[in-house]
Design a protein around this motif. Structure first.
Motif: not given
Ligand code: MG
Ligand code: IPE
Ligand code: IPE
Length: 250
Positions: A76-78, A25-31
Motif C-alpha cells: 500500500k505504500r507509495p 524490524m520497524d521504525g526506519n521511516g521515523r528514524w
Molecule cells: Mg512501520
C-alpha cells in the motif's frame, strides 16, 4: 569475525537461549524523519542493522532468525518507496552473499514470493540455492508476507488435497495446517522482538507465534544494536514459559 569465535558470556545457560528469534524490524521511516532525512535513508541504514544482528545470532549459535522485511500490507505504500525497498533488497542479496557463506548461514525466504518483481526473485533464488548446504544459522526473510495470507494459502492447498482425495476432512488437524505453511520445517519462534515501540504483531507469523515471548523496544531499527539483542536474550532467559500449564513443582 568467524564462527569459530567463542560467544561472549551473556551469562545465559544454553538451555535458556531461544532456538528461534523472529524480529519485526520497524521504525526506519521515523528514524529518518527525526533527522530530517528522507524515509528511504532509514531503510538503507536499517539494512546495516540486519547485517550486525544476523552476524551476532550466527555467532551465538542461535538456530533460526526470521526477519519481517516486507509485509503484504506494505504494497500500500507509495510506489517510489516500494521500488527503493526492492532495489535495496537486491543490493542486500548480492552484497551479503559473501557474508552469508563466510558465516555458514542458510538463507531462505517466506511469503507470496511470486508477487515480487522477477529480478528480485532471481536474486533470491540464487542466494537460497548457493547457501542451501550451509549448516549454521537459518536466516529467513519474510517478503510480501502476511500471516493471514499464509494460513489462507495453507487452507487452500489442504482443500485441494481433500478434493483430490489424498486427504480426508476428518484427518485435517493442526499438524496438517503446519505442514502446508510456507516453511513447514520452521519451528515456532521462541522470542519475537519488535523495534520502534508498537505493541502489535502487524500480521506477522500469526500461526507460529501462538506461544512466543514478546519483547518490544522503543529503539528504531536503524539504532538497534547487538546490545539490544543481548538485552532481549537476557530478558527472555528470565521468563517462565508455561504453554498453558503449571510450573513443575505446583
Ligand atoms: Mg512501520
Ligand atoms: C520498517 O520501517 C520497514 C518496513 C516496513 C519495510 P517503517 O518503514 O515501517 O518505518 P516507520 O514505522 O514508518 O517508522
Ligand atoms: C511491519 O511494520 C512490517 C515490517 C516490519 C516489514 P509496519 O510498519 O508495516 O507495521 P504497522 O503498519 O506499523 O502495523
Amino acid at each position: 569475525m568467524g564462527p569459530e569465535t567463542p560467544p561472549p558470556d551473556l551469562g545465559i545457560p544454553p538451555e535458556r537461549m531461544p532456538r528461534h528469534v523472529a524480529i519485526i524490524m520497524d521504525g526506519n521511516g521515523r528514524w529518518a524523519r527525526r533527522r530530517g532525512l528522507r524515509r528511504v535513508l532509514g531503510h538503507r541504514t536499517g539494512s546495516r542493522t540486519v547485517r550486525a544482528v544476523t552476524r551476532e545470532c550466527a555467532r551465538l549459535g542461535i538456530e533460526r532468525l526470521t526477519l519481517y522485511a516486507f509485509s503484504s500490507e506494505n504494497w500500500k505504500r507509495p510506489k517510489a518507496e516500494i521500488d527503493y525497498l526492492m532495489k535495496l533488497l537486491r543490493e542486500y542479496l548480492v552484497k551479503e552473499r559473501r557474508e552469508i557463506m563466510e558465516n555458514n548461514i542458510r538463507f531462505r525466504a517466506i511469503g507470496r514470493l511470486s508477487e515480487l518483481p522477477p529480478e528480485v526473485r532471481e536474486d533470491l533464488d540464487r542466494t537460497v540455492e548457493m547457501s542451501r548446504d550451509n549448516t549454521g544459522l537459518i536466516l529467513t526473510l519474510a517478503l510480501a508476507y502476511g500471516g493471514r495470507a499464509e494460513i489462507a494459502d495453507a487452507a487452500r492447498r489442504v482443500a485441494e488435497k481433500v478434493r483430490e482425495g489424498v486427504l480426508l476432512p476428518e484427518d485435517v488437524d493442526e499438524e496438517t495446517i503446519r505442514e502446508h505453511l510456507y516453511d513447514p520445517e520452521m519451528p515456532d519462534p521462541d522470542l519475537l522482538i519488535r523495534s520502534a515501540g508498537e505493541m502489535r504483531v502487524s500480521n506477522y507469523l500469526l500461526w507460529q507465534i501462538a506461544y512466543s515471548e514478546f519483547w518490544v523496544t522503543e529503539v528504531f531499527w536503524p539504532d538497534f544494536g547487538v546490545e539490544h539483542l543481548h538485552e532481549a536474550l537476557r530478558d527472555y532467559a528470565r521468563r517462565e514459559r508455561r504453554f498453558g500449564g503449571l510450573k513443575e513443582e505446583e
